[in-house]
Design a protein around this motif. Sequence first.
Motif, short mmCIF file in Angstrom:
data_model
loop_
_atom_site.label_atom_id
_atom_site.label_comp_id
_atom_site.label_asym_id
_atom_site.label_seq_id
_atom_site.Cartn_x
_atom_site.Cartn_y
_atom_site.Cartn_z
N ILE A 112 -25.48 1.85 13.28
CA ILE A 112 -25.62 2.90 12.27
C ILE A 112 -24.91 4.15 12.78
CG2 ILE A 112 -27.24 4.26 10.89
CD1 ILE A 112 -29.33 2.09 11.39
N SER A 113 -23.92 4.63 12.03
CA SER A 113 -23.11 5.76 12.50
C SER A 113 -23.61 7.11 12.01
CB SER A 113 -21.66 5.58 12.06
OG SER A 113 -21.58 5.48 10.65
N ARG A 114 -24.42 7.13 10.94
CA ARG A 114 -24.99 8.38 10.42
C ARG A 114 -26.16 8.02 9.51
NH1 ARG A 114 -20.44 7.28 7.69
NH2 ARG A 114 -19.15 8.34 9.22
N PHE A 115 -27.02 9.00 9.24
CA PHE A 115 -28.16 8.80 8.35
C PHE A 115 -27.81 9.42 7.00
CE2 PHE A 115 -29.79 8.18 12.51
CZ PHE A 115 -30.87 7.31 12.40
N ALA A 116 -27.23 8.62 6.12
CA ALA A 116 -26.67 9.11 4.87
C ALA A 116 -27.52 8.67 3.68
CB ALA A 116 -25.24 8.60 4.72
N ALA A 117 -27.04 9.04 2.49
CA ALA A 117 -27.79 8.75 1.27
C ALA A 117 -27.92 7.25 1.02
CB ALA A 117 -27.13 9.43 0.08
N THR A 118 -26.95 6.47 1.45
CA THR A 118 -26.95 5.03 1.18
C THR A 118 -27.34 4.18 2.40
OG1 THR A 118 -24.59 4.87 1.73
CG2 THR A 118 -25.16 5.29 -0.58
N THR A 119 -27.76 4.83 3.48
CA THR A 119 -28.04 4.08 4.72
C THR A 119 -29.13 3.04 4.52
OG1 THR A 119 -27.36 5.95 6.10
CG2 THR A 119 -28.76 4.29 7.12
N MET A 120 -30.20 3.39 3.80
CA MET A 120 -31.30 2.44 3.64
C MET A 120 -30.86 1.21 2.86
SD MET A 120 -33.62 3.37 5.49
CE MET A 120 -34.46 1.86 5.07
N GLN A 121 -30.07 1.42 1.82
CA GLN A 121 -29.56 0.28 1.05
C GLN A 121 -28.69 -0.61 1.93
OE1 GLN A 121 -27.41 1.46 -2.48
NE2 GLN A 121 -26.36 -0.50 -2.63
N GLU A 122 -27.83 0.02 2.74
CA GLU A 122 -26.97 -0.74 3.64
C GLU A 122 -27.79 -1.47 4.70
OE1 GLU A 122 -23.60 1.58 5.14
OE2 GLU A 122 -23.94 2.98 3.50
N PHE A 123 -28.83 -0.81 5.23
CA PHE A 123 -29.66 -1.40 6.26
C PHE A 123 -30.42 -2.61 5.70
CE2 PHE A 123 -33.67 -1.69 8.68
CZ PHE A 123 -33.17 -1.83 9.96
N HIS A 124 -30.97 -2.48 4.50
CA HIS A 124 -31.68 -3.60 3.86
C HIS A 124 -30.74 -4.79 3.69
CE1 HIS A 124 -35.74 -2.22 2.72
NE2 HIS A 124 -35.20 -1.01 2.72
N THR A 125 -29.54 -4.53 3.25
CA THR A 125 -28.56 -5.61 3.07
C THR A 125 -28.24 -6.30 4.39
OG1 THR A 125 -27.57 -4.45 1.19
CG2 THR A 125 -26.23 -6.15 2.26
N ALA A 126 -28.07 -5.49 5.44
CA ALA A 126 -27.74 -6.04 6.76
C ALA A 126 -28.88 -6.89 7.30
CB ALA A 126 -27.41 -4.90 7.73
N VAL A 127 -30.10 -6.36 7.22
CA VAL A 127 -31.26 -7.10 7.76
C VAL A 127 -31.48 -8.40 6.99
CG1 VAL A 127 -33.77 -7.03 8.02
CG2 VAL A 127 -32.39 -5.07 8.74
N LYS A 128 -31.34 -8.34 5.68
CA LYS A 128 -31.51 -9.56 4.87
C LYS A 128 -30.50 -10.61 5.28
CE LYS A 128 -31.71 -11.16 0.07
NZ LYS A 128 -31.61 -10.76 -1.36
N ASP A 129 -29.25 -10.19 5.48
CA ASP A 129 -28.20 -11.13 5.88
C ASP A 129 -28.48 -11.72 7.26
OD1 ASP A 129 -25.57 -12.40 5.74
OD2 ASP A 129 -24.93 -10.92 7.21
#
Length: 583
Positions: free
Chosen positions: A194-211
């Motif tokens: 994770i390079s920054r805590f941005a507006a879309t980070t949680m959506q990106e993190f959920h996608t990554a963890v699910k994958d």
Amino acid sequence: MKKIIVVAACFAMAASSAFSQLPTYDQGQKFKDVLNIVNAYYTDTVDNKKLVDDAIAKILEDLDPHSSYVKAQDVKRSEEPLQANFEGVGISFQILKDTITVQEVISGCPSEKVGIRVGDRIVKVDDTTAVFKGLDNNWVIKHLRGPKGSKVSVSIIRKGNTQPLTFVIQRDKIPIYSVEAHYMVLPDVGYVKISRFAATTMQEFHTAVKDLRNKGMKNIIVDLQDNTGGYLYTAIDLCNQFLMKDQMIVYTQGLHSQKSESRANGNGMFKFGKVIVLINEGSASASEILSGCIQDNDRGLLVGRRTWGKGLVQKPFNLPDGSQIKLTTAHYYIPSDRCIQRPYDNGKKDYNDEYMRRYNSGELFGSDTFKQPDSLKYKTIYSGRTVYGGGGVSPDYFVPVDTTGGSRYYNALIRRGFLVQHGAEYLDKNRAKILAQFPTAESFISSYVVPDSFYQNLYAAAESDTSFLNDITVPKEDTVITEFTTIKFGDKDYRTSKAHDLKRSSKALPIAVKANLARNLFDANVFWQVSNVLNNPLQKAIAVIQNDKNFDVLFKNTSIAKGKKKQVQKDKEETERWRFQVE
């Protein structure tokens, strides 16, 4: 003439006297009065806007290192990285020899759709030449960015083409990803950068963890190295993913800000399984909230080096002219009640010199030079481990900074852009051949070897550039280097340390070259998979996470007296939940 001077002086004295005699002199009014006097009596023309902008910036700078003033024209650009998008053409670039050279074409964005490639050199934007002395990033951004739906014409020079190619690009929203990479490092361990805590980070993190879970992930390594922070609410949401209901995440408090607590809601997606967070001196603010929360709640282990030490919360205040002040309104405190903000009594410059202070003291290399007083000692929530406030978050496993792979020659190849440019030219000729032999990222990572001819051509291209040669020239006063290589170019001999440097960078250079090719052939995720071979904190974390006993420090050290009943099953499950259960 003398009479006029006396009258003017008397007037000024009278004005001064009038101001000084006010019983209560509002300081805001005082500033206005000074500005009025300057405008009325200063000998030359005054730029009021610049005067006020400079004064506001200085006021905020003197408060603390993180309060700041943002001019109206810079507000939008300053927010783009955290809003996670901007409107433009979708490339990253580097200016080489006064020319815009494309370093990356963002997947799915306008430039990729029309056929722009890595290594292309942009020589004209619309009807304006883009090659001139003094070309800078601001000029490029001003001309390439624009409203969604608008069009821009670019002329580019591409290797192998005798004439410039012209492309018309329709601008669009360009995503800025904060989860730069995610992949499996072991059959049951996933890695997320994770390079920054941005507006879309949680959506990106959920996608990554699910994958990653679909690929068998039970345990996770989160890489926050050089992550300087971002939105507080994003850090809170991310912490929530790892904690049980009602566990403390963080609280904020300031002179004019009441105490505000944030606790886990129990709906996190990774409440079970082992957790390791990678940190270093570049991890700050929101990164320290996540790493400190994980450490204080005994939820996982930290690997790397001590974080930056920013425990202040900024709130943006918009001014009527479009400018903005980012004002520190509170301190934040992680679950053990510690604030990890470093002292800043000696001013902003001293505060920002922290990296060199740690470098010179030996802390980055392992010397035990950082000591905290007992007054800043705290205990973690569950196991009672000792932690400290007032100076960042310290890791459970220290990994020294590695400078062994760097060298003049290697650094110049990267800084001057030869790695990217030569890599792009190489792939223009060899892309189809490489992909035919290595069609998947996995096959490329495991089996592709950069040929020797690549390096020889790379060196030849770099050594025909005088700026590069000046960069790698060893000064006569340098007594450290004893092995020299003379490079002749034109009518001049350059005294370099090429042979010495290439030996020193014999591991780093091939990895950097292969990673750059991987980004061009595949994507940023593959780039990091190749690069992370040299990510020593990650390699340490992979070793640590495989041994369950390394996580014993996170659990209560409960001794059962002889003859007493065993620990009740509920407590046993509480003790072991993070190690063996999988949600």
